[in-house]
Write a protein that holds these residues in place. Structure first.
Motif, PDB file in Angstrom:
ATOM      1  N   THR A   2      29.836 -10.477  -3.553  1.00 39.04           N
ATOM      2  CA  THR A   2      28.902 -11.107  -4.667  1.00 39.04           C
ATOM      3  C   THR A   2      29.094 -12.679  -4.526  1.00 39.04           C
ATOM      4  OG1 THR A   2      30.714 -11.520  -6.167  1.00 39.04           O
ATOM      5  CG2 THR A   2      29.688  -9.358  -6.362  1.00 39.04           C
ATOM      6  N   GLU A  28      37.471 -10.999  -9.669  1.00 43.59           N
ATOM      7  CA  GLU A  28      36.246 -10.638  -8.922  1.00 43.59           C
ATOM      8  C   GLU A  28      36.692  -9.343  -8.115  1.00 43.59           C
ATOM      9  OE1 GLU A  28      33.256 -11.700  -9.827  1.00 43.59           O
ATOM     10  OE2 GLU A  28      34.045 -12.902 -11.175  1.00 43.59           O
ATOM     11  N   TYR A  29      37.746  -9.450  -7.587  1.00 43.11           N
ATOM     12  CA  TYR A  29      37.856  -8.006  -6.488  1.00 43.11           C
ATOM     13  C   TYR A  29      38.187  -6.982  -7.315  1.00 43.11           C
ATOM     14  CZ  TYR A  29      38.505 -10.905  -2.199  1.00 43.11           C
ATOM     15  OH  TYR A  29      38.465 -11.830  -1.307  1.00 43.11           O
ATOM     16  N   LYS A  31      36.849  -6.525 -10.556  1.00 43.51           N
ATOM     17  CA  LYS A  31      35.397  -6.045 -10.736  1.00 43.51           C
ATOM     18  C   LYS A  31      34.844  -5.184  -9.712  1.00 43.51           C
ATOM     19  CE  LYS A  31      34.692  -9.956 -13.714  1.00 43.51           C
ATOM     20  NZ  LYS A  31      33.820 -11.227 -13.886  1.00 43.51           N
ATOM     21  N   MET A  32      35.056  -5.566  -8.570  1.00 43.99           N
ATOM     22  CA  MET A  32      34.437  -4.609  -7.411  1.00 43.99           C
ATOM     23  C   MET A  32      35.114  -3.514  -7.099  1.00 43.99           C
ATOM     24  SD  MET A  32      33.641  -7.701  -4.616  1.00 43.99           S
ATOM     25  CE  MET A  32      33.237  -6.352  -3.569  1.00 43.99           C
ATOM     26  N   ASP A  34      38.496  -3.570  -5.826  1.00 37.23           N
ATOM     27  CA  ASP A  34      39.188  -3.914  -4.397  1.00 37.23           C
ATOM     28  C   ASP A  34      40.531  -4.166  -4.894  1.00 37.23           C
ATOM     29  OD1 ASP A  34      40.411  -4.497  -2.261  1.00 37.23           O
ATOM     30  OD2 ASP A  34      39.017  -5.913  -1.698  1.00 37.23           O
TER      31      ASP A  34
END
Length: 104
Positions: A2, A28-29, A31-32, A34
């Protein structure tokens, strides 16, 4: 990847030890999906700055999702100690509540 992740990574190039940026990237990871990268970042943050209270909660939740309940409990406990040392009652209460849900 992103745009948010790319922007945070660019900021980290200029400030590689910034715990706030590392924490934001780890979120953020998550959310993905990961969790592996997120876990590595949270562990890096807490190894370098054990007083960075916010990372304990998110790491412990990640550990719970991964099925590592024992390590999650230990992470919550370390977080409660760090929150208490920092005088952060709000974080302490959140960590304790999550810990209680897991241990009772």
């Amino acid at each position: 990847m992103t745009d948010r992740i790319q922007k945070i990574q660019e900021f980290l190039k200029a400030q590689p030890d910034d715990a706030f940026l590392q924490h934001a990237l780890a979120l953020e990871y998550i959310k993905m999906g990961d969790d592996t990268s997120a876990r590595a970042l949270f562990e890096k943050i807490l190894a370098a700055q054990p007083g960075y209270v916010g990372s304990y909660y998110h790491l412990a939740k990640l550990l719970e999702r991964s099925g590592d309940q024992d390590e999650a409990v230990r992470c919550y406990e370390r977080g409660m100690e760090a929150a208490k040392a920092a005088g952060d009652q709000h974080a302490f209460n959140e960590l304790r509540s999550a810990w209680e849900e897991l241990t009772y």
